[in-house]
Design a protein around this motif. Sequence first.
Motif, PDB file in Angstrom:
ATOM      1  N   ARG A 152      -5.096   0.516  -0.800  1.00 38.91           N
ATOM      2  CA  ARG A 152      -4.811   0.128  -2.183  1.00 38.91           C
ATOM      3  C   ARG A 152      -6.017   0.375  -3.094  1.00 38.91           C
ATOM      4  O   ARG A 152      -5.891   0.932  -4.189  1.00 38.91           O
ATOM      5  CB  ARG A 152      -4.412  -1.343  -2.225  1.00 38.91           C
ATOM      6  N   GLU A 153      -7.204  -0.030  -2.635  1.00 41.32           N
ATOM      7  CA  GLU A 153      -8.402   0.144  -3.450  1.00 41.32           C
ATOM      8  C   GLU A 153      -8.752   1.626  -3.616  1.00 41.32           C
ATOM      9  O   GLU A 153      -9.228   2.051  -4.668  1.00 41.32           O
ATOM     10  CB  GLU A 153      -9.577  -0.612  -2.816  1.00 41.32           C
ATOM     11  N   ALA A 190     -14.241  -0.189   2.212  1.00 38.40           N
ATOM     12  CA  ALA A 190     -13.676  -0.572   0.917  1.00 38.40           C
ATOM     13  C   ALA A 190     -14.777  -0.937  -0.070  1.00 38.40           C
ATOM     14  O   ALA A 190     -14.671  -0.644  -1.272  1.00 38.40           O
ATOM     15  CB  ALA A 190     -12.702  -1.738   1.092  1.00 38.40           C
ATOM     16  N   GLN A 191     -15.846  -1.547   0.415  1.00 33.48           N
ATOM     17  CA  GLN A 191     -16.954  -1.915  -0.459  1.00 33.48           C
ATOM     18  C   GLN A 191     -17.759  -0.700  -0.908  1.00 33.48           C
ATOM     19  O   GLN A 191     -18.481  -0.770  -1.916  1.00 33.48           O
ATOM     20  CB  GLN A 191     -17.881  -2.899   0.253  1.00 33.48           C
ATOM     21  N   HIS A 202     -13.514  -3.116   6.030  1.00 29.22           N
ATOM     22  CA  HIS A 202     -13.925  -3.895   4.857  1.00 29.22           C
ATOM     23  C   HIS A 202     -15.164  -3.274   4.220  1.00 29.22           C
ATOM     24  O   HIS A 202     -15.274  -3.191   2.986  1.00 29.22           O
ATOM     25  CB  HIS A 202     -14.196  -5.344   5.258  1.00 29.22           C
ATOM     26  N   THR A 251      -5.739  -3.069   2.280  1.00 25.98           N
ATOM     27  CA  THR A 251      -6.648  -3.252   1.145  1.00 25.98           C
ATOM     28  C   THR A 251      -7.414  -1.973   0.858  1.00 25.98           C
ATOM     29  O   THR A 251      -7.571  -1.560  -0.302  1.00 25.98           O
ATOM     30  CB  THR A 251      -7.644  -4.397   1.432  1.00 25.98           C
ATOM     31  N   LEU A 252      -7.884  -1.314   1.916  1.00 22.98           N
ATOM     32  CA  LEU A 252      -8.611  -0.055   1.747  1.00 22.98           C
ATOM     33  C   LEU A 252      -7.727   0.989   1.086  1.00 22.98           C
ATOM     34  O   LEU A 252      -8.152   1.688   0.150  1.00 22.98           O
ATOM     35  CB  LEU A 252      -9.105   0.439   3.108  1.00 22.98           C
ATOM     36  N   THR A 255      -6.777   3.335  -6.424  1.00 19.67           N
ATOM     37  CA  THR A 255      -7.220   3.081  -7.792  1.00 19.67           C
ATOM     38  C   THR A 255      -8.323   4.049  -8.202  1.00 19.67           C
ATOM     39  O   THR A 255      -8.635   4.152  -9.389  1.00 19.67           O
ATOM     40  CB  THR A 255      -7.726   1.638  -7.959  1.00 19.67           C
ATOM     41  N   ARG A 256      -8.895   4.740  -7.244  1.00 17.13           N
ATOM     42  CA  ARG A 256      -9.933   5.747  -7.529  1.00 17.13           C
ATOM     43  C   ARG A 256      -9.415   7.157  -7.263  1.00 17.13           C
ATOM     44  O   ARG A 256     -10.189   8.089  -7.078  1.00 17.13           O
ATOM     45  CB  ARG A 256     -11.170   5.460  -6.674  1.00 17.13           C
ATOM     46  N   LEU A 295     -16.399   2.366  -1.646  1.00 20.36           N
ATOM     47  CA  LEU A 295     -15.501   3.384  -2.206  1.00 20.36           C
ATOM     48  C   LEU A 295     -16.107   4.080  -3.429  1.00 20.36           C
ATOM     49  O   LEU A 295     -15.869   5.276  -3.646  1.00 20.36           O
ATOM     50  CB  LEU A 295     -14.150   2.764  -2.560  1.00 20.36           C
ATOM     51  N   ASP A 296     -16.866   3.371  -4.231  1.00 22.53           N
ATOM     52  CA  ASP A 296     -17.498   4.019  -5.389  1.00 22.53           C
ATOM     53  C   ASP A 296     -18.493   5.075  -4.928  1.00 22.53           C
ATOM     54  O   ASP A 296     -18.611   6.145  -5.547  1.00 22.53           O
ATOM     55  CB  ASP A 296     -18.193   2.982  -6.277  1.00 22.53           C
ATOM     56  N   SER A 350       0.821  -1.206   0.000  1.00 23.41           N
ATOM     57  CA  SER A 350       0.000   0.000   0.000  1.00 23.41           C
ATOM     58  C   SER A 350       0.849   1.247   0.000  1.00 23.41           C
ATOM     59  O   SER A 350       0.481   2.271  -0.571  1.00 23.41           O
ATOM     60  CB  SER A 350      -0.938  -0.003   1.210  1.00 23.41           C
TER      61      SER A 350
END
Length: 423
Positions: free
Chosen positions: A113-114, A69-70, A66, A110-111, A117-118, A72-73, A27
């Motif tokens: 990193r994800e 992260a779900q 978690h 993970t959060l 990407t945005r 994020l959009d 990350s």
Amino acid sequence: MPITRTKALLALCLACIVIVFASVPSSAQMLARPGWAGFGQKSEAWWKHSIIYEIDPHGFTPEGLHGIAQRLDYIHSLGADAILLTHIAPDATHPQSLDPAIGTLDDLDTLSREASTRNMRILLDLGTPPAGTDLNSLARLWLNRGLAGFRIADPQQADQLRKITGSYIGERIVIGDLNPAANAHQQPQLLLDSSLTKLNQLNAATLRPAIEAIQSNSSSLLLATDGPDVTRSAARFGDGQHNLDIAKVFAAILLTNRASSLLYYGQEIGLASSTPMQWGTPVSPAPAHPRRLAAPANDPISVAAQEADNSSLLNWYRQLSALHHSNQTLSSAPSIMLDHDAQNILAWVRKPEGASLRDPAVIVVCNLTAQSVHVSLKDDMQKLHLKGNFLRTILRSDSGMGPMSLDSMTIPPFAVYIGQLRY
């Protein structure tokens, strides 16, 4: 032979690079290295004119990190440039630990990193670390995991953090509290202005001088109306009947101001209490805590209901955030407040240097009453030496159409009108 030696040296250098990067969490690489989704894409620092979305993982979703992260959009749809996490430690005495109720360090990685990407970064609110905390170790623990910076209350600690973050690449930042008495050697990149969180009267005579002081401050400010330790603005200013319309006024104050904006999760749907985020969708598996039950899908104070309504507060925030990022005048031009206190109208002009037909001024008008108000801005424009006789609509919170005449504008109850000055 020289070619062989050259190849060997190149192979050795590449091996060293691989070893160095292997010692850093993935990350952190995502944040710092060229090729990261948000690295070096803009000439201006990412945090200038930014929108930061503040989340307490305990209340945002039942799944903690978690769950963030779900979503994020959803957060990205609000125009967020960064997510500020609060209350992630189990208690004040363990600032270097992660509360197991919200997840693990792997979940945090993970959060981060994800989010990258945005084009979003992850920040951490350190609050007030307890006495004896090794701030250097604390900061480096999180920075090495790829976090983009911190918010901290104490000005001396903010100064220390600024020195630490300055040793990392990737535009790491520090957010400090606005404190005119502080004499830090290195000012934080952003100073949190929470003056609006202390107000609870919905009238222009109170709000205008407060906003004027914000707009005249030469520091890089992060403006907030809500936060984890204050009563939500929907409760402070709402009248029980027009709460969502009134919330649109404060969204406009936040996102058409010259400061960066701090949104506290839930204010974009008009959440008025300390209850968790209302998604309006079934929660599976069933939450262990009754406060985490989802709102019914038809609850107007829920994401599900507002997603389906183009005129909702949620979609108003999305429209404003898009304007905040795309309109150069709103992001950088000086602000001038207009005095229409007698009509309970809050209005201001964003006036570019050398305003012209090609680079027009932008005017924001907010009606703070439950009745339609007729207002004239013609004299205001003449005093400011601005040419124009009408406003071309950019955005408005009501269903009205067409331009507005400067001689007589009709602003519906608790409505916001944003227009370009034209002639």
